[in-house]
Design an enzyme around this catalytic site. Sequence first.
Site, PDB file in Angstrom:
ATOM      1  N   ASP A 213      27.537 -83.179  48.158  1.00 33.78           N
ATOM      2  CA  ASP A 213      28.210 -81.455  48.798  1.00 33.78           C
ATOM      3  C   ASP A 213      26.072 -81.912  48.653  1.00 33.78           C
ATOM      4  OD1 ASP A 213      28.633 -79.117  49.789  1.00 33.78           O
ATOM      5  OD2 ASP A 213      31.235 -80.185  49.162  1.00 33.78           O
ATOM      6  N   HIS A 287      26.577 -80.006  54.451  1.00 37.22           N
ATOM      7  CA  HIS A 287      26.851 -80.244  52.687  1.00 37.22           C
ATOM      8  C   HIS A 287      25.517 -81.069  53.335  1.00 37.22           C
ATOM      9  CE1 HIS A 287      30.039 -76.942  52.286  1.00 37.22           C
ATOM     10  NE2 HIS A 287      30.516 -77.722  53.429  1.00 37.22           N
ATOM     11  N   ASP A 351      32.315 -80.717  58.002  1.00 34.61           N
ATOM     12  CA  ASP A 351      33.229 -79.435  57.866  1.00 34.61           C
ATOM     13  C   ASP A 351      31.631 -78.568  58.078  1.00 34.61           C
ATOM     14  OD1 ASP A 351      33.113 -79.836  55.239  1.00 34.61           O
ATOM     15  OD2 ASP A 351      33.950 -78.533  54.440  1.00 34.61           O
ATOM     16  N   GLU A 352      31.976 -77.310  58.454  1.00 35.90           N
ATOM     17  CA  GLU A 352      31.359 -76.482  57.897  1.00 35.90           C
ATOM     18  C   GLU A 352      29.376 -76.406  58.185  1.00 35.90           C
ATOM     19  OE1 GLU A 352      33.507 -73.710  54.306  1.00 35.90           O
ATOM     20  OE2 GLU A 352      32.193 -75.359  53.804  1.00 35.90           O
ATOM     21  N   TRP A 418      42.237 -78.381  57.305  1.00 35.43           N
ATOM     22  CA  TRP A 418      42.102 -76.751  56.096  1.00 35.43           C
ATOM     23  C   TRP A 418      41.535 -75.242  56.966  1.00 35.43           C
ATOM     24  CZ3 TRP A 418      37.908 -73.732  54.858  1.00 35.43           C
ATOM     25  CH2 TRP A 418      36.679 -74.173  56.259  1.00 35.43           C
ATOM     26  N   TYR A 443      44.655 -74.607  48.538  1.00 36.10           N
ATOM     27  CA  TYR A 443      43.557 -74.608  47.681  1.00 36.10           C
ATOM     28  C   TYR A 443      44.054 -74.151  46.548  1.00 36.10           C
ATOM     29  CZ  TYR A 443      40.702 -75.677  51.449  1.00 36.10           C
ATOM     30  OH  TYR A 443      39.799 -76.866  52.661  1.00 36.10           O
ATOM     31  N   ASP A 445      42.281 -73.442  43.897  1.00 35.40           N
ATOM     32  CA  ASP A 445      40.908 -72.723  43.576  1.00 35.40           C
ATOM     33  C   ASP A 445      41.591 -72.050  43.620  1.00 35.40           C
ATOM     34  OD1 ASP A 445      40.938 -72.694  46.031  1.00 35.40           O
ATOM     35  OD2 ASP A 445      38.252 -73.191  46.597  1.00 35.40           O
ATOM     36  N   GLU A 494      33.959 -75.591  42.498  1.00 37.48           N
ATOM     37  CA  GLU A 494      32.925 -74.398  41.746  1.00 37.48           C
ATOM     38  C   GLU A 494      33.368 -73.045  41.156  1.00 37.48           C
ATOM     39  OE1 GLU A 494      34.164 -74.719  45.284  1.00 37.48           O
ATOM     40  OE2 GLU A 494      32.531 -74.398  46.973  1.00 37.48           O
TER      41      GLU A 494
HETATM   42  C1  ACM Z   1      36.414 -77.085  53.186  1.00 41.08           C
HETATM   43  O1  ACM Z   1      37.028 -76.009  53.044  1.00 41.08           O
HETATM   44  N1  ACM Z   1      34.610 -76.172  53.343  1.00 41.08           N
HETATM   45  C2  ACM Z   1      36.959 -77.825  53.952  1.00 41.08           C
END
Ligand code: ACM
Length: 708
Positions: A213, A287, A351-352, A418, A443, A445, A494
């Site tokens: 990442d 990432h 992703d992202e 997700w 999730y 977290d 995180e």
């Molecule tokens: C993600 O939570 N960005 C897969």
Amino acid sequence: MKKHSVSVLILVITAALVAACGSPKPPVAADPPKASAPMVGVIPAPRDIAAGKGAMRVDGGIDVVYSGGEPAKQTSQYFVDLMNRLRDTGLASPKEGTARSGAVNFVLDTAKADLGAEGYSLVVAADRATVTAASPAGLFYGAVTLWQLATEKPQQGIGVSVPAVSITDAPRFRWRGLMLDSVRHFQSVEYVKQFIDWMALHKMNTLHWHLTDDQGWRIQIKKYPRLTSVGAWRVPAGPAARADIDPKTGKPRVIGGFYTQDQIREVVAHAASRHVTVVPEIEMPGHATAAVVAYPELGVAGVKSPKAIPEEWGIFPTLFNVEESTFTFLENVLAETIDLFPGQYIHVGGDEALKDEWHNSPRVQARMKELGVKDEHELQSYFIQRMEKFISSKGRKLIGWDEILEGGLAPNATVMSWRGIDGAIAAAQAGHDTVLSPAPDLYLDHWQSAGDLSPGRSDTLSLEMVYKFNPTPDKIPEEQRKHILGVQGNLWAEMMRTEDRVTYMAYPRAVALAEVAWSAPARIGWDDFQRRLETHLPRMDSLGIRYAREVAIKPGDRRRVSHDLEQCGGGYVLSLEDDAPLDGERAVFLVNITDPCWLWKGADLSQVGSVKVTVGQIPFNFQIGKDAEKIPLPKPATKFGELELRLDQCDGPPLYTVSLENAVNNHGLTPLPAVLLQHEGKHDICFKFTRSRIDPIWVIGGVELTAR
Ligand code: ACM
């Protein structure tokens, strides 16, 4: 627990029993309850279960006997080890032989294919217990169930008593997963192996291992040593870490680590022995910061890429470029990865990936023309399709986050949904397989309860919410549900700085998820799950799983920590750990990072003479793009900044200000001088800080009202 839970359970168990007789399909009918149906503390709940008469005594006078070769030997030995973990039951090492009276028997028999790929049968009678399965995995799960039956109740004396029972069991889904983020914070090999053990004891079978990442690269790639010599290390956020100079280098000490290829083989072999498949994730095209810092030529030409491994969370703009040399790099990385992980799936992230760098780069735009790609979304699709071809050529399958749907899905790709379940719906509709791991539903977290004092995302994801997650939504029509491989909970790390934090966030919610994945909670019920969980907690204790116990916060009339205060205004509320001290326990603060402001509602000030506030400061290490410009910065009166107190409002001139002078150079918590108060009745006290920069964020540690 509601009173009717017993009859609900009996109904469910009986329905399961009647429907399943020799069939691997889930139960469908709800027949009248049978009074003899047993209540067993097995988690996840078995599919079919019927009570026998009496109980079997398991002690030193009992043999453990296996047939079916090495896997049966290993599983029977594992059973003995588990049994003896809590106390010495007297069970000796297993012996090879045919199933017999006076023994716990493990029978691996490929002819019993009707038990299913991961199913088993377990019959406990007064004189023997026999686990039968057609596959090593099924035998293992039967052993786990038997261990749970044997540890259901506190036991007296040497040996244990196991209730007579007949169980036929098989999982609902084949992907029963957890994702472990070893990038944002690194976990040791020993921990990862233990994590796998715990999964297996809940009949979970897929560890999705997030290995690369922005903030780190954790997998050794022999061809590219800088990925780990550079990419695996970073200076943590905040002034405390920046001031922690490593005498060896004269620079701030770095944290991190990586897994050598030997260590990865060790983890994978360990996982295989527990019937867990490890799915590695190599993130692309976004990432990618750690890789680009290690090898800048992988980045988009002409953009300002970070020069050190970043310590910030969020979404970075950094992307891989689309040169042939970069595709070769990624294929080489994947080739080494594939050699290490024998499972079917290779996860490529996806992703992202913000498209700005590609959009703004003349070189990337020229490449797009060359490749005949019309926009950046199609380019992402082209990127993933190339990887898919490579992965397929090695006999494996590509899986990625649901953004891999954008611009067109690669032919054999599996979609991990997700962003809610829309990705799963689209994938199933297009005839592709999918895994459900939606945010925020799975999730892990997020906080587990409103009174949680640990770091995490502050919207609560309770045990009950996980338990009630529906993995077969109406939006995916019945005929497409065969594409739902299963479910997965994600442990983004995180805010999980230590291994204990990972465990705390994972458990007991992973137990609820295991039941969603293996059983069918809608047929069993939350009340019954809770009852079985109660008997399961001592087992978790015996395994050393430091799960989250119920947190009951009853703040006193005169004291509050930040978690007890209300957050003023909207914004992004997080529970964040202090960046100091570097060793030992750290304070945790609840803070609206985009508009820090706290409210003590209805404080009775009639007898109060002063208020004492303890404050901390934490780094603002969040990539939130232009939103950072909107963060209010109330102008400080001095260079140190001030804490401002208002009554019954959060705007206008403050009623009191306290200088932060003695706190600015302190990395930990600082008690500020008391503020004298003279007010009658109940008031809302509003706390805000002045400051000239968004970093650091001043935070309330605690507030205490002292008597007149
Ligand atoms: C993600 O939570 N960005 C897969």
